[in-house]
Design a protein around this motif. Structure first.
Motif, PDB file in Angstrom:
ATOM      1  N   TYR A 151       0.824  -1.208   0.000  1.00 54.01           N
ATOM      2  CA  TYR A 151       0.000   0.000   0.000  1.00 54.01           C
ATOM      3  C   TYR A 151       0.860   1.262   0.000  1.00 54.01           C
ATOM      4  CZ  TYR A 151      -4.639  -2.052   0.546  1.00 54.01           C
ATOM      5  OH  TYR A 151      -5.824  -2.699   0.321  1.00 54.01           O
ATOM      6  N   ARG A 152       1.951   1.225   0.708  1.00 53.46           N
ATOM      7  CA  ARG A 152       2.816   2.408   0.784  1.00 53.46           C
ATOM      8  C   ARG A 152       3.448   2.708  -0.575  1.00 53.46           C
ATOM      9  NH1 ARG A 152       8.274   3.578   2.237  1.00 53.46           N
ATOM     10  NH2 ARG A 152       8.451   5.571   3.352  1.00 53.46           N
ATOM     11  N   ILE A 153       4.007   1.703  -1.244  1.00 54.32           N
ATOM     12  CA  ILE A 153       4.624   1.909  -2.554  1.00 54.32           C
ATOM     13  C   ILE A 153       3.565   2.304  -3.584  1.00 54.32           C
ATOM     14  CG2 ILE A 153       5.865   0.765  -4.423  1.00 54.32           C
ATOM     15  CD1 ILE A 153       7.334  -0.859  -2.356  1.00 54.32           C
ATOM     16  N   ALA A 154       2.405   1.650  -3.539  1.00 53.57           N
ATOM     17  CA  ALA A 154       1.341   1.998  -4.477  1.00 53.57           C
ATOM     18  C   ALA A 154       0.880   3.433  -4.273  1.00 53.57           C
ATOM     19  CB  ALA A 154       0.163   1.034  -4.315  1.00 53.57           C
TER      20      ALA A 154
ATOM     21  N   TYR B 206     -13.655  -0.244  -3.194  1.00 53.50           N
ATOM     22  CA  TYR B 206     -13.192   1.023  -3.751  1.00 53.50           C
ATOM     23  C   TYR B 206     -14.062   2.168  -3.241  1.00 53.50           C
ATOM     24  CZ  TYR B 206     -10.296  -1.653  -6.989  1.00 53.50           C
ATOM     25  OH  TYR B 206      -9.351  -2.499  -7.526  1.00 53.50           O
ATOM     26  N   GLY B 207     -13.411   3.269  -2.883  1.00 52.53           N
ATOM     27  CA  GLY B 207     -14.112   4.402  -2.322  1.00 52.53           C
ATOM     28  C   GLY B 207     -14.456   5.466  -3.356  1.00 52.53           C
ATOM     29  N   GLU B 208     -14.959   6.591  -2.857  1.00 51.87           N
ATOM     30  CA  GLU B 208     -15.417   7.669  -3.730  1.00 51.87           C
ATOM     31  C   GLU B 208     -14.272   8.257  -4.546  1.00 51.87           C
ATOM     32  OE1 GLU B 208     -17.359  10.541  -1.340  1.00 51.87           O
ATOM     33  OE2 GLU B 208     -18.983   9.195  -0.707  1.00 51.87           O
ATOM     34  N   SER B 209     -13.104   8.395  -3.949  1.00 51.92           N
ATOM     35  CA  SER B 209     -11.980   8.990  -4.673  1.00 51.92           C
ATOM     36  C   SER B 209     -11.569   8.140  -5.870  1.00 51.92           C
ATOM     37  CB  SER B 209     -10.786   9.177  -3.728  1.00 51.92           C
ATOM     38  OG  SER B 209     -11.082  10.097  -2.715  1.00 51.92           O
ATOM     39  N   PHE B 210     -11.618   6.827  -5.717  1.00 60.07           N
ATOM     40  CA  PHE B 210     -11.257   5.943  -6.822  1.00 60.07           C
ATOM     41  C   PHE B 210     -12.218   6.120  -7.992  1.00 60.07           C
ATOM     42  CE2 PHE B 210     -11.441   1.996  -9.207  1.00 60.07           C
ATOM     43  CZ  PHE B 210     -10.109   1.664  -9.374  1.00 60.07           C
ATOM     44  N   TRP B 211     -13.517   6.106  -7.717  1.00 60.13           N
ATOM     45  CA  TRP B 211     -14.502   6.219  -8.788  1.00 60.13           C
ATOM     46  C   TRP B 211     -14.505   7.620  -9.392  1.00 60.13           C
ATOM     47  CZ3 TRP B 211     -15.492   1.694 -10.358  1.00 60.13           C
ATOM     48  CH2 TRP B 211     -15.662   0.624  -9.485  1.00 60.13           C
ATOM     49  N   LEU B 212     -14.254   8.637  -8.573  1.00 56.89           N
ATOM     50  CA  LEU B 212     -14.186   9.998  -9.100  1.00 56.89           C
ATOM     51  C   LEU B 212     -12.976  10.163 -10.014  1.00 56.89           C
ATOM     52  CD1 LEU B 212     -15.768  12.657  -8.843  1.00 56.89           C
ATOM     53  CD2 LEU B 212     -14.217  13.306  -7.001  1.00 56.89           C
TER      54      LEU B 212
ATOM     55  N   PHE C 299      -3.366   4.914 -15.415  1.00 57.97           N
ATOM     56  CA  PHE C 299      -2.234   4.170 -14.858  1.00 57.97           C
ATOM     57  C   PHE C 299      -2.197   4.296 -13.335  1.00 57.97           C
ATOM     58  CE2 PHE C 299      -0.159   3.620 -19.027  1.00 57.97           C
ATOM     59  CZ  PHE C 299       0.322   2.341 -18.860  1.00 57.97           C
ATOM     60  N   SER C 300      -2.559   5.463 -12.808  1.00 53.35           N
ATOM     61  CA  SER C 300      -2.596   5.617 -11.347  1.00 53.35           C
ATOM     62  C   SER C 300      -3.636   4.688 -10.724  1.00 53.35           C
ATOM     63  CB  SER C 300      -2.898   7.075 -10.991  1.00 53.35           C
ATOM     64  OG  SER C 300      -4.220   7.428 -11.361  1.00 53.35           O
ATOM     65  N   LEU C 301      -4.767   4.527 -11.385  1.00 49.98           N
ATOM     66  CA  LEU C 301      -5.779   3.593 -10.883  1.00 49.98           C
ATOM     67  C   LEU C 301      -5.271   2.155 -10.948  1.00 49.98           C
ATOM     68  CD1 LEU C 301      -8.952   5.123 -12.562  1.00 49.98           C
ATOM     69  CD2 LEU C 301      -8.173   5.429 -10.215  1.00 49.98           C
ATOM     70  N   LEU C 302      -4.505   1.848 -11.985  1.00 53.16           N
ATOM     71  CA  LEU C 302      -3.942   0.496 -12.098  1.00 53.16           C
ATOM     72  C   LEU C 302      -2.944   0.229 -10.988  1.00 53.16           C
ATOM     73  CD1 LEU C 302      -3.708  -2.120 -13.741  1.00 53.16           C
ATOM     74  CD2 LEU C 302      -1.944  -0.989 -15.114  1.00 53.16           C
ATOM     75  N   PHE C 303      -2.130   1.221 -10.646  1.00 52.84           N
ATOM     76  CA  PHE C 303      -1.163   1.058  -9.556  1.00 52.84           C
ATOM     77  C   PHE C 303      -1.877   0.774  -8.237  1.00 52.84           C
ATOM     78  CE2 PHE C 303       1.885   3.988 -12.018  1.00 52.84           C
ATOM     79  CZ  PHE C 303       2.372   2.902 -12.722  1.00 52.84           C
ATOM     80  N   PHE C 304      -2.954   1.509  -7.964  1.00 55.48           N
ATOM     81  CA  PHE C 304      -3.664   1.292  -6.704  1.00 55.48           C
ATOM     82  C   PHE C 304      -4.379  -0.054  -6.690  1.00 55.48           C
ATOM     83  CE2 PHE C 304      -7.179   1.794  -3.714  1.00 55.48           C
ATOM     84  CZ  PHE C 304      -6.517   2.304  -2.613  1.00 55.48           C
ATOM     85  N   SER C 305      -4.886  -0.481  -7.832  1.00 60.32           N
ATOM     86  CA  SER C 305      -5.598  -1.764  -7.882  1.00 60.32           C
ATOM     87  C   SER C 305      -4.673  -2.930  -7.613  1.00 60.32           C
ATOM     88  CB  SER C 305      -6.275  -1.930  -9.250  1.00 60.32           C
ATOM     89  OG  SER C 305      -7.230  -0.918  -9.470  1.00 60.32           O
ATOM     90  N   THR C 306      -3.415  -2.814  -8.040  1.00 64.68           N
ATOM     91  CA  THR C 306      -2.484  -3.909  -7.787  1.00 64.68           C
ATOM     92  C   THR C 306      -2.239  -4.105  -6.291  1.00 64.68           C
ATOM     93  OG1 THR C 306      -0.650  -2.349  -8.064  1.00 64.68           O
ATOM     94  CG2 THR C 306      -1.311  -3.627  -9.985  1.00 64.68           C
ATOM     95  N   ALA C 307      -2.226  -3.002  -5.525  1.00 63.87           N
ATOM     96  CA  ALA C 307      -2.042  -3.126  -4.075  1.00 63.87           C
ATOM     97  C   ALA C 307      -3.300  -3.666  -3.413  1.00 63.87           C
ATOM     98  CB  ALA C 307      -1.675  -1.773  -3.469  1.00 63.87           C
ATOM     99  N   ARG C 308      -4.467  -3.252  -3.886  1.00 64.79           N
ATOM    100  CA  ARG C 308      -5.699  -3.702  -3.246  1.00 64.79           C
ATOM    101  C   ARG C 308      -5.971  -5.184  -3.507  1.00 64.79           C
ATOM    102  NH1 ARG C 308     -10.806  -4.935  -3.925  1.00 64.79           N
ATOM    103  NH2 ARG C 308     -12.329  -4.297  -2.351  1.00 64.79           N
TER     104      ARG C 308
END
Length: 325
Positions: free
Chosen positions: A173-176, A246-252, A219-228
């Motif tokens: 999570y930290r690296i992502a 996934y929260g509101e920030s992800f969908w926004l 690509f930023s969404l892809l990076f976060f999805s790999t950690a989740r």
């Protein structure tokens, strides 16, 4: 009524929760001020250019505000559970409370809210932040929570994301979060460049910069999805477990990325297929009037010269018969 309202004067009480995120409020206020200022000058624009200009303004401010705001939000991944759980360590007393987990790019927020809020002669309403961004030590903030004597549910959830936890999700999570933040800052820069290119009437390159902005956001969404999507230890409270999504920030952020992609493709396609319509959308149709003026003054017309200030159409010319003397 007792002295000090029943509390000891030398011990700090529970931290009060601020009603809203101040960073998000400042960013939204700045962009809304820009929008209101633009609406004030909107009546000065005539014709259909007013509608196109207003649409470009709203879409541009929306994308910029989203890209900048989600950097500081703490709801990229959220989860809630209602459970009967122990309130303090080494105590058999249990309370009924809602436990919330909010994961952002810079750390974790753990919320504990009692049902009702006032139980066992205490106000159960906590919202603790444990950071892991640059310059912050997650384990140190967790140790400070132990020293302060935070409620057991908060410490139990926070311990799952520590570096010493067997769950081993802290590093992912930290690296992502770092990569997502860096990519979004690059997307914000490319968005600014696209706005500058559109204002300079360089439409094709502005569309290319919008496509690059959309690529960075996705690509930023892809990076976060790999950690989740990594395997996580279950967060169990008795017979119920805390699950996140996934929260509101992800969908926004996803909505802003898709909007940038559609607008960029629209600009590039219109520039190659129907450039006149693209110029009309960006209020660049002044050149057509100049071309019409140039066509009305042709070199073949005898009444049109570089010195004449008045142009007479050929249909209004009359024939004159001259007699040789």
């Amino acid at each position: 009524m007792t002295l000090w309202n029943g509390s000891y004067p030398f011990y700090p009480g529970a931290n009060a929760c601020f009603p809203f995120d101040t960073t998000r409020a400042v960013i939204v206020t700045i962009f809304l001020s820009m929008l209101v200022t633009s609406i004030i000058i909107l009546p000065g624009i005539r014709g259909r250019r007013r509608l196109f200009w207003f649409l470009r303004l709203v879409l541009g401010l929306f994308m910029g505000a989203v890209i900048l705001t989600v950097q500081f939000t703490r709801d990229w991944e959220t989860g809630w559970v209602q459970a009967n759980t122990s309130y303090k360590s080494f105590s058999p007393v249990q309370v009924n409370a809602d436990v919330g987990l909010h994961i952002g790019l810079a750390g974790v927020n753990v919320t504990l809210r009692g049902n009702p809020v006032n139980q066992i002669n205490e106000t159960i309403n906590y919202n603790e932040h444990f950071p892991w961004n640059f310059g912050a030590d997650y384990d140190q903030s967790y140790s400070q929570g132990l020293e302060k004597g935070l409620p057991s549910p908060i410490l139990y959830v926070a311990e799952k994301f520590s570096t010493q936890s067997p769950c081993a999700v802290h590093r992912q999570y930290r690296i992502a979060g770092h990569y997502v933040s860096l990519t979004l800052w690059l997307a914000f820069c490319t968005w600014l460049i696209s706005i500058l290119l559109f204002s300079m009437s360089v439409l094709l390159y502005g569309g290319h910069m919008l496509l690059l902005t959309a690529t960075l956001i996705l690509f930023s969404l892809l990076f976060f999805s790999t950690a989740r999507n990594t395997l996580k230890c279950p967060i169990q409270f008795g017979s119920v477990s805390l699950r996140t999504g996934y929260g509101e920030s992800f969908w926004l952020t996803l909505a802003a990325g898709l909007l940038c992609l559609l607008l960029g493709l629209g600009v590039v396609i219109l520039n190659s297929v129907q450039p006149e319509k693209l110029k009309l959308i960006f209020s660049l149709d002044k050149g057509s009037k100049e071309k019409m003026w140039d066509k009305s003054c042709l070199p073949a017309e005898p009444s049109c010269s570089a010195q004449d200030g008045l142009v007479v159409p050929l249909s209004e010319l009359c024939y004159v018969t001259a007699t040789q003397l």
